[in-house]
Design a protein around this motif. Structure first.
Motif, PDB file in Angstrom:
ATOM      1  N   ILE A  97     -11.736  36.838 -28.983  1.00 35.10           N
ATOM      2  CA  ILE A  97     -11.194  35.680 -28.264  1.00 35.10           C
ATOM      3  C   ILE A  97     -11.965  34.400 -28.558  1.00 35.10           C
ATOM      4  CG2 ILE A  97     -12.547  36.137 -26.177  1.00 35.10           C
ATOM      5  CD1 ILE A  97     -10.052  35.280 -24.574  1.00 35.10           C
ATOM      6  N   TYR A 100     -10.301  32.360 -31.267  1.00 34.78           N
ATOM      7  CA  TYR A 100      -8.883  32.044 -31.083  1.00 34.78           C
ATOM      8  C   TYR A 100      -8.711  30.632 -30.547  1.00 34.78           C
ATOM      9  CZ  TYR A 100      -6.927  36.781 -31.644  1.00 34.78           C
ATOM     10  OH  TYR A 100      -6.503  37.992 -32.135  1.00 34.78           O
ATOM     11  N   GLU A 104      -2.789  31.648 -28.443  1.00 32.02           N
ATOM     12  CA  GLU A 104      -3.262  33.037 -28.409  1.00 32.02           C
ATOM     13  C   GLU A 104      -4.458  33.182 -27.478  1.00 32.02           C
ATOM     14  OE1 GLU A 104      -3.159  31.242 -31.429  1.00 32.02           O
ATOM     15  OE2 GLU A 104      -2.844  32.677 -33.064  1.00 32.02           O
ATOM     16  N   HIS A 105      -5.361  32.189 -27.521  1.00 30.88           N
ATOM     17  CA  HIS A 105      -6.539  32.234 -26.665  1.00 30.88           C
ATOM     18  C   HIS A 105      -6.130  32.260 -25.194  1.00 30.88           C
ATOM     19  CE1 HIS A 105      -9.758  30.369 -24.252  1.00 30.88           C
ATOM     20  NE2 HIS A 105     -10.566  31.037 -25.046  1.00 30.88           N
ATOM     21  N   LEU A 108      -4.731  35.803 -24.144  1.00 31.76           N
ATOM     22  CA  LEU A 108      -5.730  36.849 -23.972  1.00 31.76           C
ATOM     23  C   LEU A 108      -6.655  36.554 -22.795  1.00 31.76           C
ATOM     24  CD1 LEU A 108      -6.731  37.723 -27.651  1.00 31.76           C
ATOM     25  CD2 LEU A 108      -5.247  39.005 -26.111  1.00 31.76           C
ATOM     26  N   ARG A 109      -7.028  35.300 -22.619  1.00 32.31           N
ATOM     27  CA  ARG A 109      -7.949  34.970 -21.529  1.00 32.31           C
ATOM     28  C   ARG A 109      -7.299  35.252 -20.167  1.00 32.31           C
ATOM     29  NH1 ARG A 109     -12.966  31.758 -21.602  1.00 32.31           N
ATOM     30  NH2 ARG A 109     -13.451  31.191 -19.449  1.00 32.31           N
ATOM     31  N   GLU A 234      -6.137  44.375 -30.819  1.00 35.70           N
ATOM     32  CA  GLU A 234      -6.583  43.310 -29.926  1.00 35.70           C
ATOM     33  C   GLU A 234      -7.523  43.866 -28.856  1.00 35.70           C
ATOM     34  OE1 GLU A 234      -3.079  39.925 -29.948  1.00 35.70           O
ATOM     35  OE2 GLU A 234      -2.761  41.726 -28.747  1.00 35.70           O
ATOM     36  N   LEU A 238     -11.324  42.706 -28.275  1.00 34.17           N
ATOM     37  CA  LEU A 238     -11.835  42.249 -26.984  1.00 34.17           C
ATOM     38  C   LEU A 238     -13.104  43.008 -26.608  1.00 34.17           C
ATOM     39  CD1 LEU A 238      -8.534  41.888 -24.912  1.00 34.17           C
ATOM     40  CD2 LEU A 238      -9.981  40.044 -25.764  1.00 34.17           C
ATOM     41  N   HIS A 354     -13.728  27.784 -24.305  1.00 33.22           N
ATOM     42  CA  HIS A 354     -14.519  28.966 -24.658  1.00 33.22           C
ATOM     43  C   HIS A 354     -15.727  29.147 -23.740  1.00 33.22           C
ATOM     44  CE1 HIS A 354     -12.179  29.981 -28.174  1.00 33.22           C
ATOM     45  NE2 HIS A 354     -12.253  28.729 -28.584  1.00 33.22           N
TER      46      HIS A 354
END
Length: 406
Positions: A97, A100, A104-105, A108-109, A234, A238, A354
């Motif tokens: 992540i 990314y 996409e980030h 997933l977050r 994925e 992670l 991030h």
């Protein structure tokens, strides 16, 4: 661009030791570099690894915070392309992540965020406390001297990750052994490649089991809530992101924090002066130590002017969290460990999209660890001069040995 540019920053040679430390402090080479300003160009090992004639190095707090918070002009993607973030991710970075960009980030977050809420962390705290107490009982039974890093910090960092991910208890000893070998940069490339392959096989098997019978850990909860919207690759990515971002960081900060507190014993009583003061001690240690000296390189995707310098599309920027957190622009007397200072918005856990997802969990682990350690051993002290504490060749700054007695 709305801003003028000053004279182009000089191109400096990368000093051989500037990423090293002098005990808890930045190496003196960093202060020589900072004399050239908050943002400068540097050539050496980093630029060679990134395939550039030079890279930008950001040392100033304001500059670092600006760059880390600007995902429109900078990307953490490991390759520069002319396309957008929807392009195919290289296989080794799928699920990572931290590399990314949105969207996409963001996707997933959102899947991970519920596992790091205050409620979830409080639910984990009894298990964390139990893990810490077990390690302290073993240390006490063995008697002094002890190695806080080997006997306490490392097992806590790895053990909490096992709790978080939901690693079966029967697997944990082998999981931690493989994990340690996988992140040990002192091992040769062939050995590390073999370790990495074995570790990846374990993660593949773990994810297959979680798909069939989801547990109560993070992996199981993500599978239950988002199983159809996340691939096995994925999930594995992670896991690796949490391992790289969590285990050594927590273990390193525990060990580093013990060294720093023993070197500044006037700060230790604040751990027991109420929850707010204890949290301030942890926050100050994160700022002061900044064990993750530099997050992923930022790659400019547009021309942008920062601190009077034109950073061109395709240029890499390295941000020094350590030097930003030791900047007078952030707080007065930044080289002094002082939990009584006014709270500051440091970048010890990053900034922007991030920002460390597990920051609240890490703070809880650190607070519980320090308090439990000094409750059990109020006479704790280093068994060697601070200059003889050995440091580890790892992804983050981390003591290799912290010999103590009591």
């Amino acid at each position: 661009m709305g801003q003028g540019t000053d004279q182009v920053a000089p191109l400096l040679s990368e000093p051989p030791n500037f990423k090293m430390r002098t005990n808890c402090d930045p190496h003196t080479d960093n202060f020589d570099l900072r004399a050239h300003g908050p943002l400068f160009r540097i050539a050496g090992e980093a630029s060679e690894q990134l395939g550039r004639d030079y890279v930008w190095q950001a040392f100033g707090y304001d500059v670092v915070r600006r760059i880390l918070g600007d995902h429109e002009n900078f990307t953490t993607r490991p390759r520069f392309t002319q396309g957008n973030s929807a392009e195919r991710i290289e296989p080794q970075f799928v699920g990572q992540i931290s590399t990314y960009d949105p969207p996409e980030h963001t996707r997933l977050r959102k899947m991970l965020t519920p596992e790091f809420t205050v409620r979830r962390i409080r639910k984990m705290e009894p298990n964390i406390q139990g893990l810490i107490d077990d390690r302290l009982e073993m240390m006490e039974a063995a008697g002094p001297p002890a190695d806080v890093q080997r006997d306490f910090a490392d097992p806590i960092g790895a053990g909490v990750l096992c709790e978080l991910l939901g690693i079966p208890r029967d697997d944990r000893r082998e999981f931690v052994r493989r994990l340690r070998r996988n992140v040990d940069l002192s091992r040769g490339l062939k050995a590390r490649a073999a370790d990495s392959a074995a570790f990846n096989r374990y993660l593949d098997n773990l994810i297959t089991r979680q798909r069939k019978d989801p547990g109560e850990g993070l992996l199981g909860m993500v599978v239950q809530g988002h199983g159809d919207n996340i691939t096995d690759e994925e999930l594995k990515g992670l896991c690796m992101a949490l391992i790289l971002g969590g285990v050594e960081t927590v273990a390193g900060t525990i060990g580093f924090g013990v060294v720093a507190l023993l070197d500044n014993p006037d700060q230790i009583p604040l751990l027991f002066a109420g929850r707010e003061k204890a949290d301030r001690v942890v926050a100050e240690l994160v700022r002061y130590l900044s064990p993750v000296q530099g997050p992923n390189p930022r790659l400019a995707i547009k021309d942008v002017v920062i601190a009077g310098q034109l950073i061109k599309a395709g240029d890499y920027v390295l941000c020094s969290v350590l030097m930003a957190n030791r900047d007078d622009a952030l707080t007065p007397n930044p080289h002094i460990l002082d939990a009584n200072r006014e709270p500051v918005s440091d970048v010890g856990f990053g900034h922007g999209i991030h920002y460390c997802l597990g920051a609240a969990l890490a703070r809880a682990i650190l607070r519980i660890s320090y308090q439990a350690l000094w409750r059990r051993f109020p006479g704790l002290r280093l068994a060697v001069p601070i200059g003889e504490v050995k440091y580890r060749n790892a992804f983050v700054d981390c003591p290799d040995q912290v010999p103590v007695t009591w």
